[in-house]
Design a protein around this motif. Structure first.
Motif, short mmCIF file in Angstrom:
data_model
loop_
_atom_site.label_atom_id
_atom_site.label_comp_id
_atom_site.label_asym_id
_atom_site.label_seq_id
_atom_site.Cartn_x
_atom_site.Cartn_y
_atom_site.Cartn_z
N LYS A 22 0.87 -1.18 0.00
CA LYS A 22 0.00 0.00 0.00
C LYS A 22 0.90 1.23 0.00
CE LYS A 22 -3.72 2.15 2.68
NZ LYS A 22 -4.38 2.19 4.01
N GLY A 23 0.84 2.02 -1.09
CA GLY A 23 1.82 3.08 -1.30
C GLY A 23 1.28 4.49 -1.21
N ALA A 24 2.13 5.42 -0.75
CA ALA A 24 1.80 6.85 -0.67
C ALA A 24 2.86 7.65 -1.40
CB ALA A 24 1.72 7.30 0.78
N MET A 25 2.41 8.65 -2.15
CA MET A 25 3.30 9.55 -2.89
C MET A 25 3.32 10.91 -2.22
SD MET A 25 5.27 10.31 -5.49
CE MET A 25 5.07 8.96 -6.66
N ILE A 26 4.53 11.44 -2.00
CA ILE A 26 4.68 12.77 -1.41
C ILE A 26 5.53 13.60 -2.37
CG2 ILE A 26 5.52 14.07 0.58
CD1 ILE A 26 5.25 11.24 2.09
N SER A 27 4.90 14.47 -3.12
CA SER A 27 5.58 15.27 -4.14
C SER A 27 4.84 16.58 -4.34
CB SER A 27 5.64 14.51 -5.47
OG SER A 27 6.22 15.30 -6.49
N ALA A 28 5.57 17.58 -4.83
CA ALA A 28 4.95 18.87 -5.11
C ALA A 28 4.56 19.03 -6.57
CB ALA A 28 5.92 20.01 -4.73
N GLY A 40 -2.43 7.45 -11.53
CA GLY A 40 -2.52 6.37 -12.52
C GLY A 40 -2.25 4.99 -11.94
N THR A 41 -1.43 4.94 -10.87
CA THR A 41 -1.08 3.64 -10.26
C THR A 41 -1.88 3.39 -8.98
OG1 THR A 41 0.76 4.71 -9.09
CG2 THR A 41 1.27 3.67 -11.20
N HIS A 42 -2.85 4.26 -8.70
CA HIS A 42 -3.73 4.13 -7.53
C HIS A 42 -2.98 4.17 -6.21
CE1 HIS A 42 -6.90 3.25 -10.40
NE2 HIS A 42 -6.16 2.29 -10.91
N MET A 43 -1.88 4.92 -6.20
CA MET A 43 -1.23 5.23 -4.93
C MET A 43 -1.94 6.44 -4.32
SD MET A 43 2.82 4.86 -5.95
CE MET A 43 3.43 5.37 -4.34
N HIS A 44 -1.77 6.62 -3.01
CA HIS A 44 -2.40 7.76 -2.34
C HIS A 44 -1.48 8.98 -2.41
CE1 HIS A 44 -4.73 10.13 0.42
NE2 HIS A 44 -3.74 10.19 1.29
N PHE A 65 4.61 1.60 2.05
CA PHE A 65 5.63 2.21 1.17
C PHE A 65 5.35 3.70 1.01
CE2 PHE A 65 6.58 3.33 -3.39
CZ PHE A 65 7.96 3.34 -3.29
N ALA A 66 6.39 4.50 1.22
CA ALA A 66 6.28 5.95 0.98
C ALA A 66 7.35 6.38 -0.01
CB ALA A 66 6.43 6.73 2.29
N TYR A 67 6.95 7.18 -0.97
CA TYR A 67 7.85 7.70 -2.02
C TYR A 67 7.94 9.20 -1.82
CZ TYR A 67 9.69 7.75 -6.92
OH TYR A 67 10.45 7.87 -8.06
N ILE A 68 9.09 9.67 -1.36
CA ILE A 68 9.28 11.11 -1.16
C ILE A 68 10.08 11.65 -2.34
CG2 ILE A 68 10.11 12.91 0.39
CD1 ILE A 68 10.25 10.82 2.62
N HIS A 69 9.44 12.53 -3.10
CA HIS A 69 10.09 13.12 -4.28
C HIS A 69 10.42 14.58 -3.98
CE1 HIS A 69 9.78 15.50 -8.06
NE2 HIS A 69 10.57 14.55 -8.49
N VAL A 70 11.69 14.95 -4.17
CA VAL A 70 12.14 16.33 -3.95
C VAL A 70 12.70 16.88 -5.26
CG1 VAL A 70 13.71 17.83 -2.67
CG2 VAL A 70 12.59 15.93 -1.50
N GLU A 71 12.04 17.91 -5.77
CA GLU A 71 12.34 18.46 -7.09
C GLU A 71 13.54 19.40 -7.11
OE1 GLU A 71 11.22 19.54 -11.24
OE2 GLU A 71 11.02 17.80 -9.94
#
Length: 399
Positions: free
Chosen positions: A237-243, A253-257, A290-296
């Motif tokens: 079960k995944g979460a996306m953290i991005s700006a 599209g991938t049904h992550m939160h 699962f957490a995906y932290i994206h930093v631009e």
């Protein structure tokens, strides 16, 4: 087991004479990453498949475990998912940047791209300017949608996926050779300049010493994407953290939160601490695996060609994201794995993306490892771990 992936967009680079032959990543003060590297598997991974454009779109799909050769249908359609555009069959989504062009030349073709982000214009200002464009240019065939900061979307009904040049690839260059060959798009770009060049908001921006956001620039065309569910694919079960809309769109599209963090803006002054806290909460309180932290920020500073700011972005990532996330997970007593990597290089010397492999580190708090390496491109290359198919990296992470 909890999993957190921390991605510094465009963080990888080339050795720079100004830094004594080191890359910004190697030169930066990164105690958290270096301490992790000493207890981690490190290596190099090729995130952009041979023959594909080195964008954050293909690279982040790859990092998330989706082979771009199968799943990639264009950049803008992924962003359109997050904006909430209901793309129909036959629709083509096109990224519409609001850029800064030079103004002294008479002909549009003779102008130069000075800034692909118009000083990282606020979404509020961009929305005002896009509204002026919509009034003049929108019709049944072309519809504009407000995105984030300088990044917006044009939907072309029953359109064509035509080749278009990313504006960050040609900063400082005369635009004539890089304009759309498709006449309808070219005319719209030209008209957008006429609409925006003397817009009151741009006159005000100039007075404040800001770059005017005086033209649209079209690129990243593609059709409706068909991504499969992340949870069904990896049983996490995944979460996306991005700006940015691109990553949020991939999550849709991938049904992550998608987790929205106040003050997260994709810039150097983004809310790093808020992203770290959001990831810790998602994993330790809200039941995510699962957490995906994206930093631009490192990518944006690479496009600007600023060595100092890119180093600052990397150090912020280390101190304000990686260190606190690790501290929170350590304090929880949970078993966890953490991976840190860029999606692609954005070398200062070219101010745009390249396809070169990138360094990754993979830390597992349940395994005892001790090495004497640090985290940077040269050390990762020496480790002997090389993964040619980047989309398989996440399987290695989850095994």
């Amino acid at each position: 087991m909890k999993y957190v992936l921390i991605l510094g967009d465009g963080m990888a680079d080339e050795p720079l004479e100004e830094l004594g032959g080191k890359t910004p990543l190697a030169y930066a003060d990164t105690p958290a990453m270096d301490a992790l590297a000493g207890k981690s598997q490190i290596g190099m991974v090729k995130t952009v498949p041979e023959g594909m454009s080195p964008g954050s779109d293909t690279a982040n799909l790859s990092v998330l475990g989706y082979d771009p050769k199968i799943y990639y249908s264009g950049r803008s359609p992924l962003e359109a998912l997050n904006i909430g555009v209901d793309m129909k069959q036959g629709d083509v989504a096109i990224r519409a940047n609001i850029v800064t062009l030079s103004e002294e030349e008479e002909k549009y073709e003779d102008k130069r791209i000075l800034d692909h982000s118009a000083d990282e214009i606020s979404t509020e200002d961009a929305a005002v300017l896009l509204e002026a464009v919509k009034k003049e240019l929108e019709n049944a065939t072309f519809q504009f949608y407000v995105g984030t900061s300088y990044r917006h979307c044009l939907i072309w009904a029953d359109g064509a996926v035509v080749p278009l040049t990313p504006p960050h690839d040609i900063r400082g260059k005369v635009i004539g050779d890089y304009l759309p060959k498709e006449q309808l798009l070219l005319e719209m770009q030209k008209k957008s300049y006429d609409i925006l060049v003397n817009h009151p908001l741009n006159l005000e921006r100039k007075k404040k010493g800001l770059n005017p956001a005086n033209s649209l620039w079209f690129w990243g065309a593609g059709t409706k994407p068909a991504l499969s569910s992340f949870e069904e694919k990896f049983h996490k079960k995944g979460a996306m953290i991005s700006a940015v809309d691109l990553l949020k769109g991939i999550a849709v599209g991938t049904h992550m939160h998608n987790i929205t963090v106040e003050g997260a803006n994709g810039g150097l002054d983004t809310n790093y601490e808020g992203k770290a806290q959001a990831a810790a909460d998602a994993l330790l309180q809200d039941g995510y695996d699962f957490a995906y932290i994206h930093v631009e920020a490192p990518d944006e500073m690479g496009h600007q060609g600023s060595i100092e700011k890119k180093i600052c972005a990397i150090e912020n990532l280390d101190k304000k994201v990686i260190a606190p996330v690790k501290a929170a997970l350590d304090a929880s007593g949970e078993a966890y794995r953490m991976m840190v990597l860029p999606d692609h290089p954005t070398p200062i010397c070219v101010k745009t993306h390249t396809s070169n492999p990138v360094p990754f580190l993979l830390y597992d708090n349940t395994e005892e490892q001790k090495h004497d390496w640090l985290y940077n491109e040269a050390e990762a290359a020496k480790s002997g771990m090389n993964l040619e198919q980047g989309w398989k990296l996440i399987e290695y992470f989850f095994h």
